[in-house]
Design a protein around this motif. Structure first.
Motif, PDB file in Angstrom:
ATOM      1  N   ARG A  13     -16.846 -38.593 -12.264  1.00 48.93           N
ATOM      2  CA  ARG A  13     -17.147 -37.266 -11.710  1.00 48.93           C
ATOM      3  C   ARG A  13     -16.337 -36.193 -12.423  1.00 48.93           C
ATOM      4  O   ARG A  13     -16.847 -35.122 -12.758  1.00 48.93           O
ATOM      5  CB  ARG A  13     -16.843 -37.239 -10.212  1.00 48.93           C
ATOM      6  CG  ARG A  13     -17.824 -38.026  -9.359  1.00 48.93           C
ATOM      7  CD  ARG A  13     -17.413 -37.997  -7.890  1.00 48.93           C
ATOM      8  NE  ARG A  13     -18.370 -38.722  -7.065  1.00 48.93           N
ATOM      9  CZ  ARG A  13     -18.193 -38.987  -5.783  1.00 48.93           C
ATOM     10  NH1 ARG A  13     -17.064 -38.592  -5.182  1.00 48.93           N
ATOM     11  NH2 ARG A  13     -19.099 -39.652  -5.100  1.00 48.93           N
ATOM     12  N   LEU A  14     -15.061 -36.488 -12.637  1.00 51.30           N
ATOM     13  CA  LEU A  14     -14.200 -35.523 -13.320  1.00 51.30           C
ATOM     14  C   LEU A  14     -14.696 -35.264 -14.733  1.00 51.30           C
ATOM     15  O   LEU A  14     -14.769 -34.117 -15.186  1.00 51.30           O
ATOM     16  CB  LEU A  14     -12.765 -36.054 -13.352  1.00 51.30           C
ATOM     17  CG  LEU A  14     -11.742 -35.182 -14.095  1.00 51.30           C
ATOM     18  CD1 LEU A  14     -11.637 -33.800 -13.443  1.00 51.30           C
ATOM     19  CD2 LEU A  14     -10.374 -35.862 -14.110  1.00 51.30           C
ATOM     20  N   GLN A  15     -15.074 -36.326 -15.427  1.00 58.99           N
ATOM     21  CA  GLN A  15     -15.573 -36.156 -16.786  1.00 58.99           C
ATOM     22  C   GLN A  15     -16.865 -35.347 -16.793  1.00 58.99           C
ATOM     23  O   GLN A  15     -17.073 -34.488 -17.660  1.00 58.99           O
ATOM     24  CB  GLN A  15     -15.812 -37.517 -17.433  1.00 58.99           C
ATOM     25  CG  GLN A  15     -16.177 -37.418 -18.918  1.00 58.99           C
ATOM     26  CD  GLN A  15     -16.328 -38.779 -19.546  1.00 58.99           C
ATOM     27  OE1 GLN A  15     -17.244 -39.519 -19.195  1.00 58.99           O
ATOM     28  NE2 GLN A  15     -15.452 -39.114 -20.472  1.00 58.99           N
ATOM     29  N   ALA A  16     -17.730 -35.581 -15.811  1.00 62.07           N
ATOM     30  CA  ALA A  16     -18.985 -34.835 -15.720  1.00 62.07           C
ATOM     31  C   ALA A  16     -18.721 -33.347 -15.525  1.00 62.07           C
ATOM     32  O   ALA A  16     -19.380 -32.492 -16.122  1.00 62.07           O
ATOM     33  CB  ALA A  16     -19.843 -35.381 -14.579  1.00 62.07           C
ATOM     34  N   LEU A  60      -4.579 -32.161 -14.236  1.00 61.77           N
ATOM     35  CA  LEU A  60      -3.492 -31.182 -14.276  1.00 61.77           C
ATOM     36  C   LEU A  60      -3.756 -29.991 -15.198  1.00 61.77           C
ATOM     37  O   LEU A  60      -3.451 -28.849 -14.820  1.00 61.77           O
ATOM     38  CB  LEU A  60      -2.189 -31.885 -14.669  1.00 61.77           C
ATOM     39  CG  LEU A  60      -1.725 -32.986 -13.695  1.00 61.77           C
ATOM     40  CD1 LEU A  60      -0.494 -33.684 -14.228  1.00 61.77           C
ATOM     41  CD2 LEU A  60      -1.464 -32.400 -12.312  1.00 61.77           C
ATOM     42  N   PRO A  61      -4.320 -30.176 -16.407  1.00 62.22           N
ATOM     43  CA  PRO A  61      -4.528 -29.014 -17.293  1.00 62.22           C
ATOM     44  C   PRO A  61      -5.461 -27.954 -16.714  1.00 62.22           C
ATOM     45  O   PRO A  61      -5.320 -26.762 -16.999  1.00 62.22           O
ATOM     46  CB  PRO A  61      -5.107 -29.636 -18.562  1.00 62.22           C
ATOM     47  CG  PRO A  61      -4.637 -31.041 -18.547  1.00 62.22           C
ATOM     48  CD  PRO A  61      -4.638 -31.422 -17.108  1.00 62.22           C
ATOM     49  N   THR A  62      -6.440 -28.373 -15.907  1.00 62.87           N
ATOM     50  CA  THR A  62      -7.430 -27.425 -15.374  1.00 62.87           C
ATOM     51  C   THR A  62      -7.276 -27.187 -13.880  1.00 62.87           C
ATOM     52  O   THR A  62      -7.840 -26.226 -13.353  1.00 62.87           O
ATOM     53  CB  THR A  62      -8.855 -27.937 -15.636  1.00 62.87           C
ATOM     54  OG1 THR A  62      -9.027 -29.207 -14.974  1.00 62.87           O
ATOM     55  CG2 THR A  62      -9.101 -28.105 -17.131  1.00 62.87           C
ATOM     56  N   GLY A  63      -6.570 -28.071 -13.180  1.00 62.96           N
ATOM     57  CA  GLY A  63      -6.443 -27.943 -11.731  1.00 62.96           C
ATOM     58  C   GLY A  63      -7.626 -28.491 -10.965  1.00 62.96           C
ATOM     59  O   GLY A  63      -7.672 -28.411  -9.731  1.00 62.96           O
ATOM     60  N   LEU A  64      -8.609 -29.067 -11.663  1.00 63.35           N
ATOM     61  CA  LEU A  64      -9.784 -29.640 -11.003  1.00 63.35           C
ATOM     62  C   LEU A  64      -9.399 -30.889 -10.233  1.00 63.35           C
ATOM     63  O   LEU A  64      -8.544 -31.674 -10.670  1.00 63.35           O
ATOM     64  CB  LEU A  64     -10.852 -29.998 -12.040  1.00 63.35           C
ATOM     65  CG  LEU A  64     -11.560 -28.844 -12.739  1.00 63.35           C
ATOM     66  CD1 LEU A  64     -12.419 -29.374 -13.874  1.00 63.35           C
ATOM     67  CD2 LEU A  64     -12.424 -28.081 -11.742  1.00 63.35           C
ATOM     68  N   SER A  65     -10.029 -31.083  -9.085  1.00 61.50           N
ATOM     69  CA  SER A  65      -9.774 -32.295  -8.306  1.00 61.50           C
ATOM     70  C   SER A  65     -11.089 -32.886  -7.825  1.00 61.50           C
ATOM     71  O   SER A  65     -12.049 -32.158  -7.526  1.00 61.50           O
ATOM     72  CB  SER A  65      -8.875 -31.986  -7.113  1.00 61.50           C
ATOM     73  OG  SER A  65      -9.529 -31.137  -6.194  1.00 61.50           O
ATOM     74  N   VAL A  66     -11.135 -34.200  -7.758  1.00 64.21           N
ATOM     75  CA  VAL A  66     -12.322 -34.900  -7.262  1.00 64.21           C
ATOM     76  C   VAL A  66     -11.849 -35.993  -6.306  1.00 64.21           C
ATOM     77  O   VAL A  66     -10.722 -36.488  -6.416  1.00 64.21           O
ATOM     78  CB  VAL A  66     -13.150 -35.528  -8.404  1.00 64.21           C
ATOM     79  CG1 VAL A  66     -13.743 -34.458  -9.298  1.00 64.21           C
ATOM     80  CG2 VAL A  66     -12.305 -36.501  -9.222  1.00 64.21           C
TER      81      VAL A  66
END
Length: 411
Positions: free
Chosen positions: A312-315, A288-294
């Motif tokens: 994957r998200l952590q990477a 949520l803070p960055t909007g990134l999705s995997v």
């Protein structure tokens, strides 16, 4: 034949056997050749006066630290690193002290004795060369202190369309073989392929300090020149693949809070057997803070897919942090990937000429390209040579900026 000569022979034999037994086993392998081929500055020459003073300073520091009781982990680690240098330095000096001086040989009147002296010096000279090389290896390793416990290793197809993707898969398999040959633990997070056996991109976490020390030099643009199987006119095509190496420092692990995640499940889609479309095993995670999705749907277990998705998200977050850090200093990720143009490269793989050329080192061409792509000794030799070049550059900078400690005035 004089008694003096016989006694000298016995003494020499005993001394030689003792020193050779203590001296670390050292073959003139690719690492040794790398040191010889990486001469970049006189200051890194073993016999350079400043380097010798630096070695003596390290020796004095070692003995001072060793007698001081401490529970400091960093000091113990430094003692361990210094010990390797000092141990070999002391052996070098012991060997040198056994050599017969030119003055003593000039005074010797016995021909047999003089011949033995010359023979001794030849043997000791060979031992000195071995000791010098070993000291330089330990010193170079000591000077280049960059380290981290794991890395994110990426392979991405660049310019060249399908041909670039096919070669990206070749490189990916080469590096996987290299990892397995070295026995390093790794975890494949992403592996996006094409219908014809190509690779769009792959993302691997490698958990090994040795992996960082070696693979960081593989980062950059790799260029391939070959005739595609679909090329009827026999024209050579040039394509590129980029390799990116992102360190994961031990003290900078990114923590992801559960409250910052939105996790959705759905049924897996695509080829995969009976479990596809029967259970909600696929997972989509939104940060949520960055909007990134995997997304992850490679495993039958929803928990396993969730674990892979979080990795994957952590990477991705580590990669962003790394790129941000570089952007504020002297480089960006673009320094490794370039812009993927065909003219930018660190290494060229020419299938027509059956050669691999690394453009960062002298005499950086080898043949038998298919063997090279197996990720074996040929690749390891290139990596070793580049690592030595880098470490010699770092050592040259250290010695250039190093000032000999001033002696304290005795009161």
């Amino acid at each position: 034949m004089s008694l003096k000569f016989l006694l000298k022979c016995v003494q020499f034999q005993r001394t030689f056997l003792e020193i050779n037994k203590r001296l670390p086993s050292f073959a003139y392998s690719s690492t040794t050749a790398a040191i010889k081929s990486a001469e970049s500055s006189d200051v890194t020459n073993f016999h350079n006066e400043k380097l010798q003073k630096y070695l003596e300073t390290l020796r004095e520091e070692f003995y001072k630290l060793r007698v001081q009781p401490t529970n400091d982990v960093q000091i113990h680690q430094r003692i361990g690193k210094l010990n390797k240098i000092v141990h070999n330095l002391e052996q070098y000096r012991a060997i040198k002290s056994n050599m017969v001086s030119a003055e003593d040989m000039a005074k010797e009147k016995d021909d047999d004795m003089l011949s033995l002296m010359k023979e001794e010096n030849e043997v000791y000279s060979d031992l000195l060369k071995k000791a010098e090389a070993q000291i330089m290896i330990e010193l170079l390793n000591f000077t280049d202190s960059d380290t981290c416990g794991s890395i994110i290793f990426e392979v991405n197809a660049g310019a060249g369309g399908q041909e670039a993707m096919l070669f990206a898969n070749d490189l990916y398999e080469m590096y996987i073989n290299y990892l397995e040959n070295n026995g390093w633990d790794y975890d494949v997070l992403d592996h996006v392929t094409t219908d014809i056996g190509g690779l769009r991109n792959a993302n691997v976490i490698i958990n090994s300090r040795e992996a960082f020390n070696n693979l960081r030099f593989e980062a950059g643009v790799h260029r391939v020149q070959r005739i595609p199987a679909t090329e009827k006119a026999g024209r050579i095509h040039t394509s590129t693949v980029s390799v990116t190496v992102i360190p994961r420092p031990d003290d900078k692990e990114i923590q992801i809070s559960e409250k910052d995640l939105k996790i959705e499940t759905k049924r897996a889609s695509g080829a995969g057997g009976q479990h596809v479309n029967t259970t909600d095993s696929a997972v989509r995670i939104v940060h949520l803070p960055t909007g990134l999705s995997v997304e992850s749907q490679t495993e039958r277990s929803q928990l396993k897919n969730r674990e892979i998705g979080l990795k994957r998200l952590q990477a991705i977050l580590i990669k962003r942090q790394y790129e941000s850090t570089l952007a504020t200093t002297q480089a960006t990720r673009r320094a490794q990937q370039g812009n993927l143009n065909r003219n930018e490269k660190i290494r060229t793989y020419n299938f027509v000429q059956d050669r691999v050329t690394d453009h960062r080192i002298s005499n950086g061409t080898t043949h038998n390209l298919r063997e090279f792509l197996q990720g074996g000794e040929q690749l390891n030799e290139f990596i070793s040579r580049i690592a030595i070049d880098h470490r010699k550059y770092v050592l040259a900078e250290v010695l250039t900026n190093w000032q000999e400690p001033k002696e304290k005035n005795s009161s």
